[in-house]
Design a protein around this motif. Sequence first.
Motif, PDB file in Angstrom:
ATOM      1  N   ALA A 358       6.711  69.509 -91.819  1.00 46.45           N
ATOM      2  CA  ALA A 358       5.591  68.604 -92.066  1.00 46.45           C
ATOM      3  C   ALA A 358       5.998  67.323 -92.784  1.00 46.45           C
ATOM      4  CB  ALA A 358       4.510  69.325 -92.880  1.00 46.45           C
ATOM      5  N   ARG A 359       7.168  67.313 -93.424  1.00 44.21           N
ATOM      6  CA  ARG A 359       7.598  66.124 -94.155  1.00 44.21           C
ATOM      7  C   ARG A 359       8.598  65.294 -93.350  1.00 44.21           C
ATOM      8  NH1 ARG A 359       8.919  69.175 -99.764  1.00 44.21           N
ATOM      9  NH2 ARG A 359       9.422  67.095-100.572  1.00 44.21           N
ATOM     10  N   ILE A 360       8.851  65.708 -92.120  1.00 47.52           N
ATOM     11  CA  ILE A 360       9.768  64.965 -91.258  1.00 47.52           C
ATOM     12  C   ILE A 360       9.055  64.405 -90.030  1.00 47.52           C
ATOM     13  CG2 ILE A 360      11.842  65.133 -89.821  1.00 47.52           C
ATOM     14  CD1 ILE A 360      12.864  67.323 -91.691  1.00 47.52           C
ATOM     15  N   TRP A 361       8.296  65.267 -89.335  1.00 45.98           N
ATOM     16  CA  TRP A 361       7.688  64.888 -88.068  1.00 45.98           C
ATOM     17  C   TRP A 361       6.235  64.452 -88.247  1.00 45.98           C
ATOM     18  CZ3 TRP A 361      10.637  65.051 -83.594  1.00 45.98           C
ATOM     19  CH2 TRP A 361      11.843  65.754 -83.680  1.00 45.98           C
ATOM     20  N   GLU A 362       5.787  63.485 -87.489  1.00 48.38           N
ATOM     21  CA  GLU A 362       4.370  63.153 -87.401  1.00 48.38           C
ATOM     22  C   GLU A 362       3.696  64.200 -86.513  1.00 48.38           C
ATOM     23  OE1 GLU A 362       3.920  59.256 -85.837  1.00 48.38           O
ATOM     24  OE2 GLU A 362       4.988  58.273 -87.488  1.00 48.38           O
ATOM     25  N   ARG A 363       2.562  64.733 -86.976  1.00 55.16           N
ATOM     26  CA  ARG A 363       1.828  65.758 -86.223  1.00 55.16           C
ATOM     27  C   ARG A 363       2.791  66.809 -85.678  1.00 55.16           C
ATOM     28  NH1 ARG A 363       0.955  63.389 -81.979  1.00 55.16           N
ATOM     29  NH2 ARG A 363       1.984  61.421 -82.445  1.00 55.16           N
ATOM     30  N   PRO A 364       3.474  67.521 -86.554  1.00 53.78           N
ATOM     31  CA  PRO A 364       4.571  68.398 -86.126  1.00 53.78           C
ATOM     32  C   PRO A 364       4.168  69.525 -85.195  1.00 53.78           C
ATOM     33  CG  PRO A 364       3.982  68.830 -88.414  1.00 53.78           C
ATOM     34  CD  PRO A 364       3.251  67.584 -88.013  1.00 53.78           C
ATOM     35  N   ASP A 365       2.917  69.988 -85.262  1.00 53.21           N
ATOM     36  CA  ASP A 365       2.507  71.117 -84.426  1.00 53.21           C
ATOM     37  C   ASP A 365       1.863  70.681 -83.121  1.00 53.21           C
ATOM     38  OD1 ASP A 365       3.401  73.098 -86.191  1.00 53.21           O
ATOM     39  OD2 ASP A 365       1.570  72.980 -87.371  1.00 53.21           O
ATOM     40  N   GLU A 366       1.802  69.383 -82.864  1.00 51.15           N
ATOM     41  CA  GLU A 366       1.167  68.893 -81.641  1.00 51.15           C
ATOM     42  C   GLU A 366       2.196  68.654 -80.543  1.00 51.15           C
ATOM     43  OE1 GLU A 366      -1.498  65.598 -82.098  1.00 51.15           O
ATOM     44  OE2 GLU A 366      -2.320  66.360 -83.989  1.00 51.15           O
ATOM     45  N   PHE A 367       1.760  68.863 -79.321  1.00 52.27           N
ATOM     46  CA  PHE A 367       2.594  68.609 -78.148  1.00 52.27           C
ATOM     47  C   PHE A 367       2.425  67.161 -77.726  1.00 52.27           C
ATOM     48  CE2 PHE A 367       2.810  68.695 -73.361  1.00 52.27           C
ATOM     49  CZ  PHE A 367       4.186  68.887 -73.262  1.00 52.27           C
ATOM     50  N   ASP A 368       3.468  66.363 -77.870  1.00 58.67           N
ATOM     51  CA  ASP A 368       3.397  64.935 -77.568  1.00 58.67           C
ATOM     52  C   ASP A 368       4.733  64.468 -76.997  1.00 58.67           C
ATOM     53  OD1 ASP A 368       2.924  62.252 -77.383  1.00 58.67           O
ATOM     54  OD2 ASP A 368       3.006  61.860 -79.539  1.00 58.67           O
ATOM     55  N   PRO A 369       4.925  64.583 -75.683  1.00 60.95           N
ATOM     56  CA  PRO A 369       6.199  64.155 -75.096  1.00 60.95           C
ATOM     57  C   PRO A 369       6.497  62.679 -75.300  1.00 60.95           C
ATOM     58  CG  PRO A 369       4.923  65.489 -73.540  1.00 60.95           C
ATOM     59  CD  PRO A 369       4.013  65.166 -74.681  1.00 60.95           C
ATOM     60  N   ARG A 371       6.375  61.013 -77.916  1.00 58.00           N
ATOM     61  CA  ARG A 371       6.988  60.723 -79.208  1.00 58.00           C
ATOM     62  C   ARG A 371       8.476  60.373 -79.057  1.00 58.00           C
ATOM     63  NH1 ARG A 371       5.886  64.278 -83.224  1.00 58.00           N
ATOM     64  NH2 ARG A 371       4.495  65.685 -82.083  1.00 58.00           N
ATOM     65  N   TRP A 372       9.105  60.859 -77.983  1.00 63.38           N
ATOM     66  CA  TRP A 372      10.545  60.661 -77.821  1.00 63.38           C
ATOM     67  C   TRP A 372      10.912  59.230 -77.461  1.00 63.38           C
ATOM     68  CZ3 TRP A 372      13.452  64.314 -79.747  1.00 63.38           C
ATOM     69  CH2 TRP A 372      12.863  65.577 -79.922  1.00 63.38           C
ATOM     70  N   GLN A 373       9.921  58.436 -77.084  1.00 64.59           N
ATOM     71  CA  GLN A 373      10.174  57.028 -76.776  1.00 64.59           C
ATOM     72  C   GLN A 373       9.746  56.100 -77.905  1.00 64.59           C
ATOM     73  OE1 GLN A 373      12.033  56.283 -74.189  1.00 64.59           O
ATOM     74  NE2 GLN A 373      12.059  58.493 -73.730  1.00 64.59           N
ATOM     75  N   THR A 374       9.413  56.665 -79.051  1.00 66.03           N
ATOM     76  CA  THR A 374       9.056  55.852 -80.215  1.00 66.03           C
ATOM     77  C   THR A 374      10.235  55.806 -81.181  1.00 66.03           C
ATOM     78  OG1 THR A 374       8.199  57.690 -81.545  1.00 66.03           O
ATOM     79  CG2 THR A 374       6.670  56.636 -79.971  1.00 66.03           C
ATOM     80  N   GLU A 375      10.252  54.798 -82.047  1.00 63.37           N
ATOM     81  CA  GLU A 375      11.315  54.688 -83.027  1.00 63.37           C
ATOM     82  C   GLU A 375      11.290  55.869 -83.987  1.00 63.37           C
ATOM     83  OE1 GLU A 375      14.695  53.643 -84.522  1.00 63.37           O
ATOM     84  OE2 GLU A 375      13.775  52.565 -82.847  1.00 63.37           O
ATOM     85  N   ALA A 376      10.070  56.290 -84.389  1.00 62.10           N
ATOM     86  CA  ALA A 376       9.950  57.435 -85.302  1.00 62.10           C
ATOM     87  C   ALA A 376      10.496  58.700 -84.644  1.00 62.10           C
ATOM     88  CB  ALA A 376       8.495  57.636 -85.716  1.00 62.10           C
ATOM     89  N   GLY A 377      10.179  58.889 -83.375  1.00 61.88           N
ATOM     90  CA  GLY A 377      10.665  60.068 -82.665  1.00 61.88           C
ATOM     91  C   GLY A 377      12.172  60.075 -82.528  1.00 61.88           C
ATOM     92  N   ARG A 378      12.741  58.912 -82.231  1.00 60.32           N
ATOM     93  CA  ARG A 378      14.202  58.842 -82.113  1.00 60.32           C
ATOM     94  C   ARG A 378      14.873  59.100 -83.464  1.00 60.32           C
ATOM     95  NH1 ARG A 378      12.844  54.901 -78.007  1.00 60.32           N
ATOM     96  NH2 ARG A 378      12.618  53.271 -79.571  1.00 60.32           N
ATOM     97  N   GLY A 379      14.243  58.647 -84.541  1.00 54.77           N
ATOM     98  CA  GLY A 379      14.791  58.922 -85.868  1.00 54.77           C
ATOM     99  C   GLY A 379      14.762  60.402 -86.194  1.00 54.77           C
ATOM    100  N   CYS A 380      13.660  61.051 -85.871  1.00 52.89           N
ATOM    101  CA  CYS A 380      13.562  62.500 -86.100  1.00 52.89           C
ATOM    102  C   CYS A 380      14.572  63.260 -85.244  1.00 52.89           C
ATOM    103  CB  CYS A 380      12.149  62.986 -85.796  1.00 52.89           C
ATOM    104  SG  CYS A 380      10.912  62.448 -86.988  1.00 52.89           S
ATOM    105  N   ALA A 381      14.801  62.765 -84.024  1.00 52.31           N
ATOM    106  CA  ALA A 381      15.777  63.419 -83.148  1.00 52.31           C
ATOM    107  C   ALA A 381      17.162  63.391 -83.772  1.00 52.31           C
ATOM    108  CB  ALA A 381      15.791  62.740 -81.786  1.00 52.31           C
TER     109      ALA A 381
END
Length: 448
Positions: A358-369, A371-381
């Motif tokens: 919960a302190r790393i991902w935005e909406r961690p329990d939601e299914f959101d493909p 997210r992988w094309q956002t800067e935040a998603g790439r940072g989490c990756a």
Amino acid sequence: MTPPKPPARPDKVSLWRYLHLFRQDILSAQPARLYRAWMAEFRTPFFRSYLCNDPALVRLVLNERPDDFPKSNRIGEGLRPLLGNAVFVTNGDVWKRQRRIIDPAFEGGRIRETFPAMYAAGQAAVARITPGVQEIEPEMSHAAADVIFRTLFSIPIEHEIASQVFDQFRAYQREQPILNLAAFLPLPRGFPRFHSRRTKQTAAQIRGLIRALTLQRADQIAAGTAPDDLATKIMTTPDPISGQCFNTEEMIDQVAIFFLAGHETSASALGWALYLLAMYPEVQDRVAEEAAAITDAPDFAVMGKLKFSRDVFREALRLYPPVPMMVRENQRPEMFRGRAVAPGGQVVLSPWHLHRHARIWERPDEFDPDRWQTEAGRGCARDAFIPFSTGPRVCPGAGFAMVEGPLLLAMLVREFRLETVPDKQPVPVAHLTVRARDGIWLDVKRRR
């Protein structure tokens, strides 16, 4: 709708209750607070475990100092009957030699060469599935096993020996918990590991079947008639340092882990990915639209057109990582987040918790493909996405899986529309991989 996850246990339970839960299902044995914790300590009478969700600690263990944190034998011993000394359970110089021989088979160019076999397995899966309400996990197991045998030994799952290995492995999976009793006790080397008679018998039968395939391939290599597939590549690749190839027993060990890792993990990820698409029909339609780019005789270049399918598969791996936890053992005194960790501590790295933190991902329990094309998603990756581990011990088949998964997903959704089944919501549990307690049930309808 939020994708299902197992119910978290109360923060405090007795040690014996915890051990019972842990052996049955390590996911529901964990308290909810771990989805926010950077680190947690667990104590048993014989050892201490440290769950590390801090990305800095994950990098330390897996990337920066992996030799100081070898794989824990407490986990490996449970898999010895089947895997022997496969690359998944070895450490040190033995592991390094194994990787020097195995890794060339999974380089980018070699993966490209396996594409026709993957596509043929996808075609077979589409032909095999009939519309109607059904449990989809067995179909995905069948498809993933087919991919492994076609790419490894150039034979389909219908081949007599391949079919027997698949059937025996299903029996082994039902018998083998992720941990056996030996994982919790300070047993000396060579002490019996409490494997059931059925587990040992099934493992011996699987290894006997793999031995037959390996010896047959050795004869073909000697005669110059062997197909140019993964088995031939691995069996003919010498260690660049010693100049020696795998002997028969070593090859049996490696084939066993290729089948376990390559079939079981892919089946888990595909099953959950299909369920997520059934939950989100608008996402499913986007995959189907993209999948229209797959012709009747595609080449590897089509993977460049399946970018959204890849993100869907990636998001399924985030929410339902097939291997939910990895265990290392520190070899010397350490200091983790100001806490002293004595040698012999069990360092637990949990993709399951890290991917939903919960302190790393935005909406961690939601299914959101997307997210992988956002800067935040790439940072989490970069910081908190390790479905294949990372560092020197990253799964050698990671690139293979990231071709197989999106390809089969797109081929299935191009042909079928998937819908959830009322009153049959799957509950994830961890055995050898993350599966559904009562299966993943879908209503499959033909799209064309």
